[in-house]
Design an enzyme around this catalytic site. Structure first.
Site, PDB file in Angstrom:
ATOM      1  CG  LEU A 172      -1.983  -1.064   1.344  1.00 50.66           C
ATOM      2  CD1 LEU A 172      -2.831  -0.843   2.596  1.00 50.66           C
ATOM      3  CD2 LEU A 172      -2.892  -1.067   0.113  1.00 50.66           C
ATOM      4  CG  LEU A 176       5.380   4.213  -7.045  1.00 49.80           C
ATOM      5  CD1 LEU A 176       4.947   2.860  -7.597  1.00 49.80           C
ATOM      6  CD2 LEU A 176       6.616   4.720  -7.795  1.00 49.80           C
ATOM      7  CB  CYS A 201      -3.593  -0.422  -8.095  1.00 50.98           C
ATOM      8  SG  CYS A 201      -4.086  -2.078  -8.591  1.00 50.98           S
ATOM      9  CE  LYS A 223       1.957   2.248 -17.658  1.00 49.41           C
ATOM     10  NZ  LYS A 223       2.771   1.489 -16.670  1.00 49.41           N
TER      11      LYS A 223
HETATM   12  P1  NAD Z   1      -8.598  -8.504 -12.241  1.00 54.62           P
HETATM   13  O1  NAD Z   1      -9.949  -7.992 -11.956  1.00 54.62           O
HETATM   14  O2  NAD Z   1      -7.993  -8.282 -13.585  1.00 54.62           O
HETATM   15  O3  NAD Z   1      -8.552 -10.079 -11.974  1.00 54.62           O
HETATM   16  C1  NAD Z   1      -9.090 -10.708 -10.884  1.00 54.62           C
HETATM   17  C2  NAD Z   1      -9.714 -12.025 -11.335  1.00 54.62           C
HETATM   18  O4  NAD Z   1     -10.135 -12.782 -10.184  1.00 54.62           O
HETATM   19  C3  NAD Z   1     -10.980 -11.856 -12.213  1.00 54.62           C
HETATM   20  O5  NAD Z   1     -10.771 -12.476 -13.466  1.00 54.62           O
HETATM   21  C4  NAD Z   1     -12.093 -12.539 -11.392  1.00 54.62           C
HETATM   22  O6  NAD Z   1     -13.051 -13.201 -12.202  1.00 54.62           O
HETATM   23  C5  NAD Z   1     -11.293 -13.517 -10.557  1.00 54.62           C
HETATM   24  N1  NAD Z   1     -11.987 -14.001  -9.354  1.00 54.62           N
HETATM   25  C6  NAD Z   1     -12.663 -13.284  -8.412  1.00 54.62           C
HETATM   26  N2  NAD Z   1     -13.141 -14.093  -7.454  1.00 54.62           N
HETATM   27  C7  NAD Z   1     -12.765 -15.360  -7.771  1.00 54.62           C
HETATM   28  C8  NAD Z   1     -12.966 -16.643  -7.176  1.00 54.62           C
HETATM   29  N3  NAD Z   1     -13.631 -16.786  -6.028  1.00 54.62           N
HETATM   30  N4  NAD Z   1     -12.446 -17.730  -7.786  1.00 54.62           N
HETATM   31  C9  NAD Z   1     -11.755 -17.605  -8.958  1.00 54.62           C
HETATM   32  N5  NAD Z   1     -11.544 -16.422  -9.568  1.00 54.62           N
HETATM   33  C10 NAD Z   1     -12.033 -15.307  -8.989  1.00 54.62           C
HETATM   34  O7  NAD Z   1      -7.647  -7.892 -11.109  1.00 54.62           O
HETATM   35  P2  NAD Z   1      -6.063  -7.620 -11.190  1.00 54.62           P
HETATM   36  O8  NAD Z   1      -5.810  -6.313 -11.864  1.00 54.62           O
HETATM   37  O9  NAD Z   1      -5.380  -8.842 -11.681  1.00 54.62           O
HETATM   38  O10 NAD Z   1      -5.740  -7.400  -9.650  1.00 54.62           O
HETATM   39  C11 NAD Z   1      -5.760  -8.466  -8.738  1.00 54.62           C
HETATM   40  C12 NAD Z   1      -5.109  -8.005  -7.451  1.00 54.62           C
HETATM   41  O11 NAD Z   1      -3.737  -7.655  -7.700  1.00 54.62           O
HETATM   42  C13 NAD Z   1      -5.727  -6.749  -6.829  1.00 54.62           C
HETATM   43  O12 NAD Z   1      -5.687  -6.882  -5.430  1.00 54.62           O
HETATM   44  C14 NAD Z   1      -4.811  -5.634  -7.282  1.00 54.62           C
HETATM   45  O13 NAD Z   1      -4.811  -4.554  -6.362  1.00 54.62           O
HETATM   46  C15 NAD Z   1      -3.466  -6.313  -7.282  1.00 54.62           C
HETATM   47  N6  NAD Z   1      -2.488  -5.731  -8.212  1.00 54.62           N
HETATM   48  C16 NAD Z   1      -2.852  -5.376  -9.476  1.00 54.62           C
HETATM   49  C17 NAD Z   1      -1.889  -4.888 -10.361  1.00 54.62           C
HETATM   50  C18 NAD Z   1      -2.246  -4.482 -11.772  1.00 54.62           C
HETATM   51  O14 NAD Z   1      -1.375  -3.982 -12.472  1.00 54.62           O
HETATM   52  N7  NAD Z   1      -3.457  -4.674 -12.247  1.00 54.62           N
HETATM   53  C19 NAD Z   1      -0.544  -4.802  -9.957  1.00 54.62           C
HETATM   54  C20 NAD Z   1      -0.212  -5.193  -8.664  1.00 54.62           C
HETATM   55  C21 NAD Z   1      -1.190  -5.671  -7.796  1.00 54.62           C
HETATM   56  C1  UGA Z   2       1.255   0.914 -10.515  1.00 54.64           C
HETATM   57  C2  UGA Z   2       2.653   0.757  -9.898  1.00 54.64           C
HETATM   58  O1  UGA Z   2       3.605   1.430 -10.719  1.00 54.64           O
HETATM   59  C3  UGA Z   2       3.024  -0.721  -9.770  1.00 54.64           C
HETATM   60  O2  UGA Z   2       4.277  -0.842  -9.094  1.00 54.64           O
HETATM   61  C4  UGA Z   2       1.939  -1.446  -8.965  1.00 54.64           C
HETATM   62  O3  UGA Z   2       2.227  -2.825  -8.892  1.00 54.64           O
HETATM   63  C5  UGA Z   2       0.600  -1.248  -9.657  1.00 54.64           C
HETATM   64  O4  UGA Z   2       0.308   0.177  -9.754  1.00 54.64           O
HETATM   65  C6  UGA Z   2      -0.564  -1.854  -8.905  1.00 54.64           C
HETATM   66  O5  UGA Z   2      -0.485  -2.075  -7.720  1.00 54.64           O
HETATM   67  O6  UGA Z   2      -1.568  -2.018  -9.598  1.00 54.64           O
HETATM   68  P1  UGA Z   2       0.269   0.836 -12.969  1.00 54.64           P
HETATM   69  O7  UGA Z   2      -0.908   1.486 -12.343  1.00 54.64           O
HETATM   70  O8  UGA Z   2       0.053  -0.356 -13.811  1.00 54.64           O
HETATM   71  O9  UGA Z   2       1.324   0.414 -11.841  1.00 54.64           O
HETATM   72  O10 UGA Z   2       1.053   1.904 -13.884  1.00 54.64           O
HETATM   73  P2  UGA Z   2       2.003   3.161 -13.541  1.00 54.64           P
HETATM   74  O11 UGA Z   2       3.112   3.159 -14.493  1.00 54.64           O
HETATM   75  O12 UGA Z   2       2.340   3.231 -12.104  1.00 54.64           O
HETATM   76  O13 UGA Z   2       1.068   4.401 -13.904  1.00 54.64           O
HETATM   77  C7  UGA Z   2      -0.061   4.729 -13.113  1.00 54.64           C
HETATM   78  C8  UGA Z   2      -0.651   6.039 -13.613  1.00 54.64           C
HETATM   79  O14 UGA Z   2       0.209   7.141 -13.319  1.00 54.64           O
HETATM   80  C9  UGA Z   2      -0.875   6.086 -15.124  1.00 54.64           C
HETATM   81  O15 UGA Z   2      -2.087   6.743 -15.401  1.00 54.64           O
HETATM   82  C10 UGA Z   2       0.301   6.888 -15.620  1.00 54.64           C
HETATM   83  O16 UGA Z   2       0.075   7.507 -16.859  1.00 54.64           O
HETATM   84  C11 UGA Z   2       0.447   7.897 -14.502  1.00 54.64           C
HETATM   85  N1  UGA Z   2       1.799   8.507 -14.409  1.00 54.64           N
HETATM   86  C12 UGA Z   2       2.889   7.727 -14.178  1.00 54.64           C
HETATM   87  C13 UGA Z   2       1.933   9.882 -14.522  1.00 54.64           C
HETATM   88  O17 UGA Z   2       0.945  10.611 -14.711  1.00 54.64           O
HETATM   89  N2  UGA Z   2       3.192  10.438 -14.403  1.00 54.64           N
HETATM   90  C14 UGA Z   2       4.295   9.674 -14.177  1.00 54.64           C
HETATM   91  O18 UGA Z   2       5.407  10.249 -14.077  1.00 54.64           O
HETATM   92  C15 UGA Z   2       4.138   8.290 -14.057  1.00 54.64           C
END
Ligand code: NAD
Ligand code: UGA
Length: 458
Positions: free
Chosen positions: A220, A226, A275, A338
């Site tokens: 978190l 960031l 996120c 992005k």
């Molecule tokens: P997402 O919504 O793309 O994927 C989650 C998947 O889980 C969905 O396909 C959903 O159908 C499935 N699901 C939900 N309940 C379920 C169950 N009971 N059994 C089986 N499948 C189930 O979400 P995401 O972007 O992959 O994010 C997942 C987690 O990772 C979040 O907590 C997010 O904060 C974290 N996270 C995301 C990113 C990112 O770049 N998207 C990066 C780092 C961390």
């Molecule tokens: C972000 C973090 O960078 C990851 O480390 C983390 O795992 C992820 O969230 C998550 O927990 O989901 P993400 O959201 O995929 O990754 O992409 P970023 O590159 O962080 O960009 C986030 C947003 O900030 C975008 O809208 C991007 O355009 C914006 N941004 C980024 C700016 O406006 N200025 C910058 O200098 C950088």
């Protein structure tokens, strides 16, 4: 063929799919299965048209799929047959009840814990991959052990730090992998199993361990820091516009101080993505829960500045386009949050499109990868909206272009041709500062970057 380890991941989303594909690709000796309750998503993972666009992902999936990487809807079988279960389900912001609009909605998480308990017949290591509030591992352990059936569950925290658009690079060569465990002999043994998996391709100094609560909180805090950098530079962009300074020059001068660093200082139309906002609000909620009002207010300010920046961008358009946008065609260049992703979750472009429609503008949206998601995001919006893949066609007849996403293709377009096809006077609002502003001005555009004085022919 028998495998050394059987790994399961519950949740085949933006995190589950790419992270498990990377483990399978790097570790042919392990069998990796990814399950999801969404059959359509699983069918896409099994097809040539993967459910998410991510550079390099196709190659990694194709190299491992069918050999040691499997996508399935069989949650029960998956749980039974694996020793290590990653949980990567979605944890969105709660929309109802206590903590609505702030706290994490843990219903998918809770349901998954109950499924694991129900179908498990042997000891398991459970790995929290989703981003969760502090102490969730404890709640999970309580749910898992409540059946008292003699099965041992060791819960680890292993937050994911990948960013979309660079997920494959981030997974292949991460700044760090963080593994939190309880400090008991069982907890430490489970931790070592996970360390061993990552050690297949990541140098040991990049794999760090901590207590489980520090690990949950670090995720978190990493996102909050960031996002804070972006809000910091965006707040300064507003001042630059008033003071005739150039935010890029300021960012360069500040970022060259090695204590500050030069990354994540690009002023923009606001941060998006699934996120940043959700995780900061989660942090704010936790602080309020622990009665830390000042700390909560401090972090909430990061989201406040982001909202301000998004609204400021629209008000600036309204102001310079003679205080009315009604019946004017405005083209949004980019809808993804992005570049290099089709993901539009919390994209500033959603906010912009809705606000422009409120101003009675006619909005044309173009994006190389995100048009399908854009249509879904705006399906309930009543107003003049159209979706056009070709940016030349999309901008023809428009009074203004607003760059919402930093797609590289937008920097290389033939802006003379675009200018000729637009209504006059023609405006460009560069919400990402990726265009050559002087050149556009010479062509005839009125140009409004972020954090720099506008270039206008009036
Ligand atoms: P997402 O919504 O793309 O994927 C989650 C998947 O889980 C969905 O396909 C959903 O159908 C499935 N699901 C939900 N309940 C379920 C169950 N009971 N059994 C089986 N499948 C189930 O979400 P995401 O972007 O992959 O994010 C997942 C987690 O990772 C979040 O907590 C997010 O904060 C974290 N996270 C995301 C990113 C990112 O770049 N998207 C990066 C780092 C961390
Ligand atoms: C972000 C973090 O960078 C990851 O480390 C983390 O795992 C992820 O969230 C998550 O927990 O989901 P993400 O959201 O995929 O990754 O992409 P970023 O590159 O962080 O960009 C986030 C947003 O900030 C975008 O809208 C991007 O355009 C914006 N941004 C980024 C700016 O406006 N200025 C910058 O200098 C950088």
């Amino acid at each position: 063929m028998s495998f050394e380890k059987n790994i399961l991941c519950i949740g085949a989303g933006y995190v589950g799919g790419p992270t498990m594909a990377m483990i399978a690709y790097k570790c042919p000796r392990y069998r990796v299965t990814v399950v999801d309750i969404d059959p359509e998503r699983i069918a896409q993972w099994n097809s040539d048209d993967l459910p998410i666009y991510e550079p390099g992902l196709d190659e990694v999936v194709k190299a491992a799929r069918g050999k040691n990487l499997f996508f399935s809807t069989e949650v029960e079988t998956g749980i039974r047959e694996s020793e290590i279960i990653f949980v990567s389900v979605n944890t969105p912001t709660k929309t109802f009840g206590a903590g609505a609009g702030m706290a994490a909605d843990l219903q998918y998480w809770d349901k998954t814990a109950r499924q694991i308990r129900k179908y498990s017949k042997s000891n398991k290591i459970i790995v929290e991959k989703s981003t969760l509030p502090v102490k969730t591992a404890q709640a999970m352990e309580r749910i898992l052990t409540s059946a008292d059936n003699g099965i041992r569950f060791d819960v680890l925290s292993n937050p994911e730090f990948l960013a979309e658009g660079t997920a494959i690079r981030d997974l292949e060569d991460p700044d760090r992998v963080l593994i939190g465990s309880t400090q008991t002999p069982n907890g430490l043994r489970a931790r070592d199993v996970l360390v061993e998996i990552y050690s297949n391709w990541i140098r040991s100094e990049r794999i760090i361990t901590s207590n489980i609560w520090s690990s949950e909180l670090s995720k978190l805090v990493a996102n909050a820091f960031l996002a804070q950098r972006i809000s910091s530079i965006n707040s300064i962009s507003a001042l630059c516009e008033k003071a005739d300074a150039d935010v890029e020059e300021v960012a360069r001068a500040v970022g060259m101080d090695s204590r500050v660093g030069n990354k994540f200082l690009n002023a923009s139309v606001g941060f998006g993505g699934s996120c940043f906002k959700k995780d900061i609000l989660n942090l704010v909620y936790l602080c309020r829960y622990y009665d830390l009002k000042e700390v909560a207010d401090y972090w909430e300010g990061v989201v406040g500045i982001n909202d301000y920046q998004k609204e400021r961008f629209i008000l600036n358009m309204l102001n310079v386009m003679f205080n009315t946008l009604a019946n004017k065609r405005i083209c949004l260049f980019g809808f993804a949050f992005k570049a290099d992703t089709g993901d539009t979750r919390e994209s500033p472009a959603i906010f912009a499109a809705k606000r422009l429609i409120e101003e009675r503008a006619s909005v044309v949206i173009t994006d190389p990868k995100a048009l399908k998601n854009a249509m879904k995001d705006l399906r309930d919006v009543a107003g003049e909206l159209s979706y056009v893949e070709d940016p030349y066609e999309a901008s023809a007849g428009c009074s203004a272009i607003a760059v919402m996403t930093e797609w590289a293709i937008y920097a290389d377009l033939d802006y003379k041709k675009i200018y000729r096809s637009m209504a006059k006077p023609a405006f460009i609002f560069d919400g990402r500062n990726i265009l050559d502003h002087e050149k556009l001005f010479e062509i005839g555009f009125n140009v409004f970057p972020i954090g720099k004085p506008g270039l206008t022919h009036f």
